[in-house]
Design a protein around this motif. Structure first.
Motif, PDB file in Angstrom:
ATOM      1  N   GLN A  14       0.831  -1.193   0.000  1.00 33.55           N
ATOM      2  CA  GLN A  14       0.000   0.000   0.000  1.00 33.55           C
ATOM      3  C   GLN A  14       0.870   1.248   0.000  1.00 33.55           C
ATOM      4  N   CYS A  15       0.504   2.210  -0.852  1.00 35.04           N
ATOM      5  CA  CYS A  15       1.192   3.504  -0.889  1.00 35.04           C
ATOM      6  C   CYS A  15       0.164   4.607  -0.686  1.00 35.04           C
ATOM      7  N   VAL A  16       0.376   5.451   0.319  1.00 38.60           N
ATOM      8  CA  VAL A  16      -0.509   6.574   0.606  1.00 38.60           C
ATOM      9  C   VAL A  16       0.291   7.868   0.478  1.00 38.60           C
ATOM     10  N   VAL A 237       3.470  -3.202   3.687  1.00 36.81           N
ATOM     11  CA  VAL A 237       3.008  -4.484   3.157  1.00 36.81           C
ATOM     12  C   VAL A 237       1.829  -4.922   4.008  1.00 36.81           C
ATOM     13  N   ILE A 238       0.705  -5.165   3.368  1.00 39.73           N
ATOM     14  CA  ILE A 238      -0.522  -5.522   4.076  1.00 39.73           C
ATOM     15  C   ILE A 238      -0.471  -6.993   4.464  1.00 39.73           C
ATOM     16  N   SER A 239      -0.501  -7.258   5.743  1.00 40.88           N
ATOM     17  CA  SER A 239      -0.432  -8.623   6.255  1.00 40.88           C
ATOM     18  C   SER A 239      -1.809  -9.292   6.149  1.00 40.88           C
ATOM     19  N   PRO A 240      -1.886 -10.598   5.921  1.00 40.23           N
ATOM     20  CA  PRO A 240      -0.765 -11.533   5.818  1.00 40.23           C
ATOM     21  C   PRO A 240      -0.349 -11.791   4.372  1.00 40.23           C
ATOM     22  N   LEU A 241       0.790 -12.472   4.207  1.00 37.02           N
ATOM     23  CA  LEU A 241       1.149 -12.990   2.904  1.00 37.02           C
ATOM     24  C   LEU A 241       0.231 -14.170   2.588  1.00 37.02           C
ATOM     25  N   ILE A 276      -9.094  -9.903  -5.609  1.00 32.85           N
ATOM     26  CA  ILE A 276      -9.168  -8.675  -4.827  1.00 32.85           C
ATOM     27  C   ILE A 276      -9.853  -7.620  -5.681  1.00 32.85           C
ATOM     28  N   SER A 277     -10.843  -6.951  -5.125  1.00 35.69           N
ATOM     29  CA  SER A 277     -11.608  -5.963  -5.882  1.00 35.69           C
ATOM     30  C   SER A 277     -12.148  -4.897  -4.950  1.00 35.69           C
ATOM     31  N   LYS A 278     -12.446  -3.735  -5.523  1.00 34.09           N
ATOM     32  CA  LYS A 278     -13.016  -2.646  -4.735  1.00 34.09           C
ATOM     33  C   LYS A 278     -14.375  -3.053  -4.187  1.00 34.09           C
ATOM     34  N   LYS A 279     -14.667  -2.601  -2.992  1.00 34.81           N
ATOM     35  CA  LYS A 279     -15.998  -2.821  -2.438  1.00 34.81           C
ATOM     36  C   LYS A 279     -17.029  -2.043  -3.260  1.00 34.81           C
ATOM     37  N   ALA A 280     -18.238  -2.546  -3.268  1.00 35.24           N
ATOM     38  CA  ALA A 280     -19.276  -2.007  -4.149  1.00 35.24           C
ATOM     39  C   ALA A 280     -19.548  -0.524  -3.912  1.00 35.24           C
ATOM     40  N   ASP A 281     -19.428  -0.071  -2.677  1.00 37.02           N
ATOM     41  CA  ASP A 281     -19.761   1.319  -2.361  1.00 37.02           C
ATOM     42  C   ASP A 281     -18.553   2.248  -2.403  1.00 37.02           C
ATOM     43  N   SER A 287      -7.634   3.255   1.030  1.00 38.03           N
ATOM     44  CA  SER A 287      -7.149   2.350   2.073  1.00 38.03           C
ATOM     45  C   SER A 287      -7.312   0.915   1.591  1.00 38.03           C
ATOM     46  N   TYR A 288      -6.468   0.027   2.121  1.00 40.07           N
ATOM     47  CA  TYR A 288      -6.631  -1.387   1.791  1.00 40.07           C
ATOM     48  C   TYR A 288      -7.968  -1.927   2.294  1.00 40.07           C
ATOM     49  N   ARG A 289      -8.556  -1.247   3.257  1.00 42.65           N
ATOM     50  CA  ARG A 289      -9.874  -1.657   3.765  1.00 42.65           C
ATOM     51  C   ARG A 289     -10.989  -1.374   2.763  1.00 42.65           C
ATOM     52  N   ASP A 290     -10.692  -0.647   1.697  1.00 42.20           N
ATOM     53  CA  ASP A 290     -11.688  -0.371   0.667  1.00 42.20           C
ATOM     54  C   ASP A 290     -11.805  -1.511  -0.345  1.00 42.20           C
TER      55      ASP A 290
END
Length: 307
Positions: A14-16, A237-241, A276-281, A287-290
């Motif tokens: 992730q890069c912000v 690096v977003i855990s886990p591998l 891995i894909s963007k959430k619908a909304d 953020s990786y949480r998106d």
């Protein structure tokens, strides 16, 4: 003992508000595929940070030195390997190369992991590393930004002068001339997918073992934690591998060991099981949480396990 299983692995970077990998041919703008506008991070940029972490975290430990160090001449390490192996520096025969090559593999973590060309000066042969990492590519398109910044100081004047010269120069320069403008290249957000491959057969050639494997995954997860800079302040690096380990299926032990080394499924088929894909909304991820992450565990081939 060298590892006995083939592995494929995947991780996300992730890069912000940063520049994950600047392109010097493009004014240090974040690297990007001009055809589809997706960003990428080169394999050498990733391996550099793995090396940096190993050098920091395992400093002083036997077998954990790094040959590809910053601003150094690797020929001195090659020559030292030949000297310590007790062979003639000028000997380019197998007898003069192989002992030095084996010593370099045992001494330098990055040689036995990524391989190296050890014939750039004194000839210690070449090493094909068991671990290979592909370019990381962003999940979505990126938008490189180029903004102006103000530098609140200058660095003018003749070289090799004393401090009084520079003080006088500063006094004689108008205040508005003691500032200058610069530029900064970055992107607001990018989530990159990286893929790696580990060959058990090549591990036998270099001695890459389970401890090295553990150190590799530790380095990947933590490589940006010790690499902060103005352009990479919020990279992680977003855990886990996600790790695919080939274990074999045959009831015969020898055949199962052979399957574990050669693998039980093509790498690209295993990577296709991860989505891995963007959430619908979410329209613009920040953020990786998106994102939604899914691994199709029900479709994992026999002889392969997910770690």
């Amino acid at each position: 003992m060298a590892i006995g299983n083939r592995y494929e692995f995947m991780f996300f970077i992730q890069c912000v508000n940063g520049n994950p990998n600047g392109d010097p041919d493009m004014g240090n703008s974040p690297r990007m595929d001009p055809e589809d506008m997706h960003g990428y991070i080169t394999d050498v940029a990733i391996k550099r940070r793995i090396r940096n972490y190993i050098q920091t975290a395992f400093e002083g430990q036997a077998g954990m030195d790094i040959i590809m160090q910053n601003a150094t001449n690797i020929n001195k390490f090659i020559a030292k390997s030949k000297e310590d192996a007790g062979v003639d520096i000028a000997d380019k025969t197998v007898k003069g190369i192989e002992p030095a090559r084996q010593l370099a593999c045992s001494r330098y973590y990055d040689v036995r992991t990524f391989g190296a060309v050890l014939s750039t000066g004194p000839n210690a042969g070449q090493v094909i590393g068991p671990v290979q990492i592909a370019f990381a590519k962003s999940i979505d398109q990126i938008l490189p930004l180029d903004i102006s910044i103000t530098r609140m100081a200058v660095a003018d004047g003749d070289k090799d002068k004393d401090s009084k010269y520079y003080e006088a120069l500063e006094s004689d320069t108008p205040e508005d001339k003691l500032r200058t403008m610069g530029r900064k290249q970055f992107l607001s957000y990018g989530l990159y997918e990286a893929r790696g491959f580990i060959s058990a057969n090549l591990s036998e050639e270099t001695g890459f073992d389970d401890a090295d494997l553990k150190a590799l995954f530790e380095a990947i997860l933590n490589m940006y934690e010790h690499d902060r800079s103005a352009s990479k302040g919020e990279m992680a690096v977003i855990s886990p591998l996600i790790v695919f380990r080939h274990i074999g299926t045959d009831s015969d032990e020898k055949q199962r060991i052979r399957q574990a080394k050669l693998g039980c499924a093509p790498a690209h088929k295993l990577f296709e099981l991860v989505n891995i894909s963007k959430k619908a909304d979410v329209e613009l991820p920040r953020s990786y949480r998106d994102y939604d992450y899914k691994v199709k565990l029900s479709a994992i081939p026999k002889g392969v396990e997910v770690l």
